[in-house]
Design an enzyme around this catalytic site. Sequence first.
Site, PDB file in Angstrom:
ATOM      1  N   LYS A   6       0.852  -1.213   0.000  1.00 49.11           N
ATOM      2  CA  LYS A   6       0.000   0.000   0.000  1.00 49.11           C
ATOM      3  C   LYS A   6       0.878   1.251   0.000  1.00 49.11           C
ATOM      4  CE  LYS A   6      -2.007  -1.064   3.924  1.00 49.11           C
ATOM      5  NZ  LYS A   6      -1.388  -2.368   4.218  1.00 49.11           N
ATOM      6  N   ARG A  12     -10.017   0.887   8.121  1.00 47.73           N
ATOM      7  CA  ARG A  12      -9.693  -0.525   8.333  1.00 47.73           C
ATOM      8  C   ARG A  12     -10.757  -1.310   9.055  1.00 47.73           C
ATOM      9  NH1 ARG A  12      -3.459  -1.662   9.044  1.00 47.73           N
ATOM     10  NH2 ARG A  12      -2.937   0.212   7.937  1.00 47.73           N
ATOM     11  N   ARG A  45      11.708  -5.694   4.804  1.00 46.79           N
ATOM     12  CA  ARG A  45      11.459  -4.245   4.861  1.00 46.79           C
ATOM     13  C   ARG A  45      12.352  -3.513   5.864  1.00 46.79           C
ATOM     14  NH1 ARG A  45       5.568  -2.338   5.505  1.00 46.79           N
ATOM     15  NH2 ARG A  45       5.586  -3.784   7.250  1.00 46.79           N
ATOM     16  N   ARG A  79      10.866  -2.237  11.376  1.00 45.15           N
ATOM     17  CA  ARG A  79       9.765  -1.766  12.222  1.00 45.15           C
ATOM     18  C   ARG A  79       9.561  -2.724  13.389  1.00 45.15           C
ATOM     19  NH1 ARG A  79       4.839  -0.293   8.266  1.00 45.15           N
ATOM     20  NH2 ARG A  79       3.724  -1.574   9.776  1.00 45.15           N
ATOM     21  N   ARG A 107      -1.635  -9.180  12.581  1.00 43.03           N
ATOM     22  CA  ARG A 107      -2.069  -8.109  11.662  1.00 43.03           C
ATOM     23  C   ARG A 107      -2.833  -8.696  10.474  1.00 43.03           C
ATOM     24  NH1 ARG A 107       3.679  -5.743  10.943  1.00 43.03           N
ATOM     25  NH2 ARG A 107       2.852  -4.552   9.198  1.00 43.03           N
TER      26      ARG A 107
HETATM   27  P1  AP5 Z   1       4.829  -1.586   1.912  1.00 39.66           P
HETATM   28  O1  AP5 Z   1       4.601  -0.696   0.740  1.00 39.66           O
HETATM   29  O2  AP5 Z   1       5.555  -1.067   3.094  1.00 39.66           O
HETATM   30  O3  AP5 Z   1       3.461  -2.309   2.335  1.00 39.66           O
HETATM   31  P2  AP5 Z   1       2.213  -1.781   3.193  1.00 39.66           P
HETATM   32  O4  AP5 Z   1       1.009  -2.405   2.597  1.00 39.66           O
HETATM   33  O5  AP5 Z   1       2.270  -0.306   3.328  1.00 39.66           O
HETATM   34  O6  AP5 Z   1       2.538  -2.528   4.541  1.00 39.66           O
HETATM   35  P3  AP5 Z   1       2.350  -2.047   6.059  1.00 39.66           P
HETATM   36  O7  AP5 Z   1       3.034  -3.087   6.888  1.00 39.66           O
HETATM   37  O8  AP5 Z   1       2.771  -0.611   6.206  1.00 39.66           O
HETATM   38  O9  AP5 Z   1       0.856  -2.187   6.244  1.00 39.66           O
HETATM   39  P4  AP5 Z   1       0.155  -2.296   7.592  1.00 39.66           P
HETATM   40  O10 AP5 Z   1      -1.222  -2.076   7.203  1.00 39.66           O
HETATM   41  O11 AP5 Z   1       0.394  -3.527   8.363  1.00 39.66           O
HETATM   42  O12 AP5 Z   1       0.894  -1.182   8.499  1.00 39.66           O
HETATM   43  P5  AP5 Z   1       0.544   0.325   8.835  1.00 39.66           P
HETATM   44  O13 AP5 Z   1       1.792   1.054   8.992  1.00 39.66           O
HETATM   45  O14 AP5 Z   1      -0.456   0.849   7.885  1.00 39.66           O
HETATM   46  O15 AP5 Z   1       5.600  -2.885   1.342  1.00 39.66           O
HETATM   47  C1  AP5 Z   1       6.037  -3.904   2.227  1.00 39.66           C
HETATM   48  C2  AP5 Z   1       7.454  -4.342   1.849  1.00 39.66           C
HETATM   49  O16 AP5 Z   1       7.416  -5.003   0.595  1.00 39.66           O
HETATM   50  C3  AP5 Z   1       8.456  -3.184   1.670  1.00 39.66           C
HETATM   51  O17 AP5 Z   1       9.718  -3.613   2.069  1.00 39.66           O
HETATM   52  C4  AP5 Z   1       8.415  -2.902   0.160  1.00 39.66           C
HETATM   53  O18 AP5 Z   1       9.629  -2.329  -0.301  1.00 39.66           O
HETATM   54  C5  AP5 Z   1       8.175  -4.302  -0.393  1.00 39.66           C
HETATM   55  N1  AP5 Z   1       7.386  -4.317  -1.621  1.00 39.66           N
HETATM   56  C6  AP5 Z   1       6.327  -3.531  -1.930  1.00 39.66           C
HETATM   57  N2  AP5 Z   1       5.821  -3.867  -3.132  1.00 39.66           N
HETATM   58  C7  AP5 Z   1       6.568  -4.923  -3.576  1.00 39.66           C
HETATM   59  C8  AP5 Z   1       6.547  -5.718  -4.756  1.00 39.66           C
HETATM   60  N3  AP5 Z   1       5.640  -5.520  -5.686  1.00 39.66           N
HETATM   61  N4  AP5 Z   1       7.457  -6.711  -4.864  1.00 39.66           N
HETATM   62  C9  AP5 Z   1       8.389  -6.932  -3.898  1.00 39.66           C
HETATM   63  N5  AP5 Z   1       8.477  -6.195  -2.763  1.00 39.66           N
HETATM   64  C10 AP5 Z   1       7.564  -5.209  -2.605  1.00 39.66           C
HETATM   65  O19 AP5 Z   1      -0.138   0.159  10.249  1.00 39.66           O
HETATM   66  C11 AP5 Z   1       0.626  -0.216  11.374  1.00 39.66           C
HETATM   67  C12 AP5 Z   1      -0.236  -0.281  12.621  1.00 39.66           C
HETATM   68  O20 AP5 Z   1      -0.793   1.022  12.888  1.00 39.66           O
HETATM   69  C13 AP5 Z   1      -1.460  -1.214  12.549  1.00 39.66           C
HETATM   70  O21 AP5 Z   1      -1.116  -2.542  12.857  1.00 39.66           O
HETATM   71  C14 AP5 Z   1      -2.370  -0.579  13.607  1.00 39.66           C
HETATM   72  O22 AP5 Z   1      -1.944  -0.880  14.905  1.00 39.66           O
HETATM   73  C15 AP5 Z   1      -2.139   0.903  13.372  1.00 39.66           C
HETATM   74  N6  AP5 Z   1      -3.068   1.439  12.347  1.00 39.66           N
HETATM   75  C16 AP5 Z   1      -2.755   1.852  11.091  1.00 39.66           C
HETATM   76  N7  AP5 Z   1      -3.859   2.255  10.424  1.00 39.66           N
HETATM   77  C17 AP5 Z   1      -4.889   2.092  11.294  1.00 39.66           C
HETATM   78  C18 AP5 Z   1      -6.285   2.308  11.203  1.00 39.66           C
HETATM   79  N8  AP5 Z   1      -6.864   2.776  10.078  1.00 39.66           N
HETATM   80  N9  AP5 Z   1      -7.040   2.013  12.290  1.00 39.66           N
HETATM   81  C19 AP5 Z   1      -6.493   1.548  13.433  1.00 39.66           C
HETATM   82  N10 AP5 Z   1      -5.189   1.303  13.577  1.00 39.66           N
HETATM   83  C20 AP5 Z   1      -4.392   1.577  12.519  1.00 39.66           C
HETATM   84 MG    MG Z   2       2.598   1.008   4.963  1.00 39.26          MG
END
Ligand code: AP5
Ligand code: MG
Length: 203
Positions: free
Chosen positions: A13, A88, A122, A153, A164
């Site tokens: 994402k 979410r 990552r 992270r 997650r």
């Molecule tokens: P990346 O682009 O970082 O993926 P992502 O989908 O952004 O993954 P996240 O782990 O950030 O998602 P998440 O939803 O768990 O975490 P968030 O920070 O939002 O890509 C992942 C890796 O793969 C990278 O190394 C990248 O380089 C690589 N990659 C990407 N595309 C690729 C490809 N095509 N091929 C190969 N490699 C690739 O949330 C964290 C925490 O915050 C949650 O657990 C929760 O506690 C809280 N939170 C966040 N949003 C909310 C909400 N709306 N409500 C409540 N709590 C929330």
């Molecule tokens: Mg992210």
Amino acid sequence: MKLVLLGPPASGKGTQAERLSKALRLPQISVGELLREEYHKGTKEGKAAEKYFDKGKLAPHALVMKIVKKRLAKKDCKKGFIFDGFPRELPQARALMKLARPDRVVYIKVPDSLLVKRMVSRTQCPKGHTYGIGHKPKKRGVCDVDGQKLSHRHDDTPDIMGHRVKIFHQKTEPVLRFFKKMGIVQTVSGTGTPDQIFKRIKL
Ligand code: AP5
Ligand code: MG
């Protein structure tokens, strides 16, 4: 354009939101990054969020909506925005409908088996610039953009990741069904290179 990007953890994402943000000249809003920023600044909100993201749980509704409203009130959101990982759960989706109804939802679909592979590779700098399998930094362990040190992270461990992914299936898939009923969801296969995935997104 008011755009929402949804997908399981580590589905890409953030990677796609960054590209879309440059192409569409719209701000990328990641609630996860906003919560991590609050945590690094040591604010009340950051401290409250820590115990949730360190367990892979969703942060409480009131806290998330407070942060979202504050961000949406900024000038750069006037022409639209790209939400990365929000809403979410259904109460967040309903709240967003009242604040700013999204025009499009892009769902990045990636099999669970690939997510852990991406997650372990990552690394990020404190500002959230992200590297991984598909995107390596020029100098190992150093951010290309700001020269800061890259690290893993805290929530990128197999245990927390498992949680997650479970939360995604339980709470975020109903959000996808909610938006599908509105006819605004585009499902994109998230396997392949970041470039290939970017080309699949039609807005
Ligand atoms: P990346 O682009 O970082 O993926 P992502 O989908 O952004 O993954 P996240 O782990 O950030 O998602 P998440 O939803 O768990 O975490 P968030 O920070 O939002 O890509 C992942 C890796 O793969 C990278 O190394 C990248 O380089 C690589 N990659 C990407 N595309 C690729 C490809 N095509 N091929 C190969 N490699 C690739 O949330 C964290 C925490 O915050 C949650 O657990 C929760 O506690 C809280 N939170 C966040 N949003 C909310 C909400 N709306 N409500 C409540 N709590 C929330
Ligand atoms: Mg992210």
